[in-house]
Design a protein around this motif. Structure first.
Motif, mmCIF file in Angstrom:
data_model
loop_
_atom_site.group_PDB
_atom_site.id
_atom_site.type_symbol
_atom_site.label_atom_id
_atom_site.label_comp_id
_atom_site.label_asym_id
_atom_site.label_seq_id
_atom_site.Cartn_x
_atom_site.Cartn_y
_atom_site.Cartn_z
ATOM 1 N N ALA A 11 0.848 -1.190 0.000
ATOM 2 C CA ALA A 11 0.000 0.000 0.000
ATOM 3 C C ALA A 11 0.880 1.236 0.000
ATOM 4 O O ALA A 11 2.020 1.210 0.471
ATOM 5 N N SER A 12 0.320 2.300 -0.540
ATOM 6 C CA SER A 12 0.988 3.593 -0.565
ATOM 7 C C SER A 12 -0.059 4.641 -0.205
ATOM 8 O O SER A 12 -1.122 4.700 -0.826
ATOM 9 N N ARG A 13 0.217 5.452 0.808
ATOM 10 C CA ARG A 13 -0.732 6.456 1.281
ATOM 11 C C ARG A 13 -0.750 7.669 0.357
ATOM 12 O O ARG A 13 0.284 8.150 -0.079
ATOM 13 N N ARG A 14 -1.935 8.145 0.054
ATOM 14 C CA ARG A 14 -2.111 9.380 -0.717
ATOM 15 C C ARG A 14 -1.683 10.537 0.185
ATOM 16 O O ARG A 14 -2.192 10.692 1.293
ATOM 17 N N THR A 15 -0.726 11.342 -0.271
ATOM 18 C CA THR A 15 -0.232 12.468 0.532
ATOM 19 C C THR A 15 -0.629 13.824 -0.045
ATOM 20 O O THR A 15 -0.407 14.847 0.577
ATOM 21 N N LEU B 238 4.827 -2.831 2.669
ATOM 22 C CA LEU B 238 4.230 -4.165 2.710
ATOM 23 C C LEU B 238 3.133 -4.176 3.766
ATOM 24 O O LEU B 238 3.366 -3.777 4.907
ATOM 25 N N VAL B 239 1.908 -4.622 3.387
ATOM 26 C CA VAL B 239 0.817 -4.686 4.366
ATOM 27 C C VAL B 239 0.355 -6.114 4.640
ATOM 28 O O VAL B 239 -0.373 -6.347 5.590
ATOM 29 N N GLY B 240 0.766 -7.063 3.817
ATOM 30 C CA GLY B 240 0.386 -8.443 4.090
ATOM 31 C C GLY B 240 0.809 -9.394 2.984
ATOM 32 O O GLY B 240 1.111 -8.972 1.873
ATOM 33 N N GLU B 241 0.847 -10.674 3.334
ATOM 34 C CA GLU B 241 1.096 -11.749 2.390
ATOM 35 C C GLU B 241 0.069 -12.826 2.662
ATOM 36 O O GLU B 241 -0.103 -13.243 3.807
ATOM 37 N N LEU B 242 -0.619 -13.238 1.610
ATOM 38 C CA LEU B 242 -1.663 -14.247 1.765
ATOM 39 C C LEU B 242 -1.237 -15.529 1.072
ATOM 40 O O LEU B 242 -0.696 -15.468 -0.017
ATOM 41 N N PRO B 243 -1.430 -16.661 1.700
ATOM 42 C CA PRO B 243 -2.239 -16.874 2.879
ATOM 43 C C PRO B 243 -1.510 -16.679 4.196
ATOM 44 O O PRO B 243 -2.125 -16.743 5.252
ATOM 45 N N GLY B 244 -0.200 -16.437 4.194
ATOM 46 C CA GLY B 244 0.608 -16.378 5.412
ATOM 47 C C GLY B 244 0.096 -15.485 6.511
ATOM 48 O O GLY B 244 -0.144 -15.927 7.631
ATOM 49 N N SER B 245 -0.074 -14.195 6.251
ATOM 50 C CA SER B 245 -0.491 -13.279 7.309
ATOM 51 C C SER B 245 -1.982 -13.369 7.589
ATOM 52 O O SER B 245 -2.436 -12.967 8.659
ATOM 53 N N GLY B 246 -2.751 -13.883 6.639
ATOM 54 C CA GLY B 246 -4.187 -14.075 6.852
ATOM 55 C C GLY B 246 -5.020 -12.813 6.773
ATOM 56 O O GLY B 246 -6.184 -12.866 6.434
ATOM 57 N N GLU B 247 -4.421 -11.666 7.116
ATOM 58 C CA GLU B 247 -5.169 -10.408 7.113
ATOM 59 C C GLU B 247 -4.240 -9.262 6.739
ATOM 60 O O GLU B 247 -3.073 -9.255 7.114
ATOM 61 N N ALA B 248 -4.784 -8.310 6.004
ATOM 62 C CA ALA B 248 -4.060 -7.081 5.682
ATOM 63 C C ALA B 248 -4.946 -5.910 6.053
ATOM 64 O O ALA B 248 -6.156 -5.941 5.830
ATOM 65 N N ARG B 249 -4.353 -4.871 6.626
ATOM 66 C CA ARG B 249 -5.094 -3.670 7.007
ATOM 67 C C ARG B 249 -4.591 -2.492 6.183
ATOM 68 O O ARG B 249 -3.389 -2.248 6.118
ATOM 69 N N VAL B 250 -5.540 -1.793 5.588
ATOM 70 C CA VAL B 250 -5.236 -0.618 4.780
ATOM 71 C C VAL B 250 -6.243 0.481 5.104
ATOM 72 O O VAL B 250 -7.186 0.258 5.855
ATOM 73 N N SER B 251 -6.044 1.638 4.503
ATOM 74 C CA SER B 251 -6.927 2.777 4.710
ATOM 75 C C SER B 251 -7.563 3.174 3.390
ATOM 76 O O SER B 251 -7.021 2.903 2.318
ATOM 77 N N LEU B 252 -8.711 3.843 3.470
ATOM 78 C CA LEU B 252 -9.322 4.382 2.261
ATOM 79 C C LEU B 252 -8.408 5.402 1.584
ATOM 80 O O LEU B 252 -8.559 5.704 0.406
ATOM 81 N N ASP B 253 -7.427 5.946 2.324
ATOM 82 C CA ASP B 253 -6.468 6.897 1.771
ATOM 83 C C ASP B 253 -5.312 6.215 1.045
ATOM 84 O O ASP B 253 -4.398 6.888 0.566
ATOM 85 N N ASP B 254 -5.326 4.871 0.977
ATOM 86 C CA ASP B 254 -4.236 4.118 0.358
ATOM 87 C C ASP B 254 -4.542 3.737 -1.083
ATOM 88 O O ASP B 254 -5.707 3.636 -1.482
ATOM 89 N N TYR B 255 -3.471 3.515 -1.812
ATOM 90 C CA TYR B 255 -3.512 2.832 -3.098
ATOM 91 C C TYR B 255 -2.999 1.428 -2.812
ATOM 92 O O TYR B 255 -1.983 1.264 -2.132
ATOM 93 N N LEU B 256 -3.675 0.416 -3.314
ATOM 94 C CA LEU B 256 -3.289 -0.977 -3.087
ATOM 95 C C LEU B 256 -2.591 -1.509 -4.328
ATOM 96 O O LEU B 256 -3.092 -1.351 -5.441
ATOM 97 N N LEU C 145 0.968 -7.384 -10.268
ATOM 98 C CA LEU C 145 -0.316 -7.623 -10.936
ATOM 99 C C LEU C 145 -0.961 -6.295 -11.291
ATOM 100 O O LEU C 145 -1.636 -5.690 -10.460
ATOM 101 N N GLY C 146 -0.749 -5.819 -12.478
ATOM 102 C CA GLY C 146 -1.418 -4.607 -12.932
ATOM 103 C C GLY C 146 -1.023 -3.368 -12.154
ATOM 104 O O GLY C 146 -0.049 -3.349 -11.422
ATOM 105 N N GLY C 147 -1.829 -2.323 -12.313
ATOM 106 C CA GLY C 147 -1.577 -1.053 -11.644
ATOM 107 C C GLY C 147 -2.147 -1.028 -10.237
ATOM 108 O O GLY C 147 -2.781 -1.971 -9.775
ATOM 109 N N SER C 148 -1.936 0.059 -9.549
ATOM 110 C CA SER C 148 -2.454 0.195 -8.190
ATOM 111 C C SER C 148 -3.945 0.517 -8.213
ATOM 112 O O SER C 148 -4.477 1.033 -9.188
ATOM 113 N N VAL C 149 -4.607 0.194 -7.121
ATOM 114 C CA VAL C 149 -6.049 0.393 -6.974
ATOM 115 C C VAL C 149 -6.284 1.505 -5.956
ATOM 116 O O VAL C 149 -5.805 1.423 -4.824
ATOM 117 N N ASP C 150 -7.015 2.543 -6.355
ATOM 118 C CA ASP C 150 -7.385 3.633 -5.450
ATOM 119 C C ASP C 150 -8.533 3.110 -4.588
ATOM 120 O O ASP C 150 -9.666 2.988 -5.051
#
Length: 185
Positions: free
Chosen positions: A47-51, A61-79, A123-128
């Protein structure tokens, strides 16, 4: 050393007689198990935060699946999504299922080829996230197949998954990786 010859022969016979039979469900250590499932690839979430209107913070890095099981991000992030551990070329689709059960495709059918071992393939571009997904808990699901998958097949597969673990798919080279994606305000 001459006195041990008979004892060693007897020990070898006992070990030979005690070895597991092939139908006992036990294999010899180091023996090839041709029925073993290949491990599912890893989906890496960054993730990258919109500044500002046209600026972003560095990628993290916010997570790896299935390893971390969960990733937390903000609506202000690009995934940004990536895959590590591909053993052969694969078609990849990634979708999110929100709390209401709506399925949203993040990455449409994309053919990926394995790269250098351990190096994630983007995998492709970032997602707002503010534009693409609602806040709250969701399931993120990546489907890997040796054949292309249409949107309907992906949506059908996503709605029947247990989101807490990686599972083998129905095909010989199909697998699913799933986990939780929590999008905070």
């Amino acid at each position: 050393a001459a006195g041990y010859g008979g004892a060693l022969d007897a020990a070898a016979i006992v070990l030979w007689l005690a070895r597991p039979t092939p139908d006992a469900g036990v294999t010899m250590r180091g023996g090839a198990d041709t029925t073993a499932a290949q491990p599912a690839p890893t989906v890496v979430l960054y993730a990258s935060r919109r500044t500002g209107p046209a600026t972003r913070a560095p990628l993290r890095l916010v997570g790896e699946l299935p390893g971390s099981g969960e990733a937390r991000v903000s609506l202000d992030d690009y995934l940004q999504l990536a895959v590590r551990g591909l053993r052969a070329p694969a078609h990849v689709r990634v979708a999110v299922v929100d709390q209401a059960g709506a399925v949203r495709t993040l990455v449409g059918d994309t053919l990926l080829a394995p790269k250098v071992a351990g190096v994630p393939v983007t995998l492709g571009g970032s997602v707002d996230l503010a534009r693409a997904l609602p806040a709250g808990p969701s399931r993120i699901v990546a489907l890997f197949s040796d054949a292309a998958l249409d949107d309907a097949a992906m949506r059908d597969a996503v709605t029947r998954l247990d989101p807490t673990r990686a599972e083998r798919g129905a095909g010989p080279r199909a697998s699913v990786v799933a986990g939780s994606l929590v999008i905070e305000r």
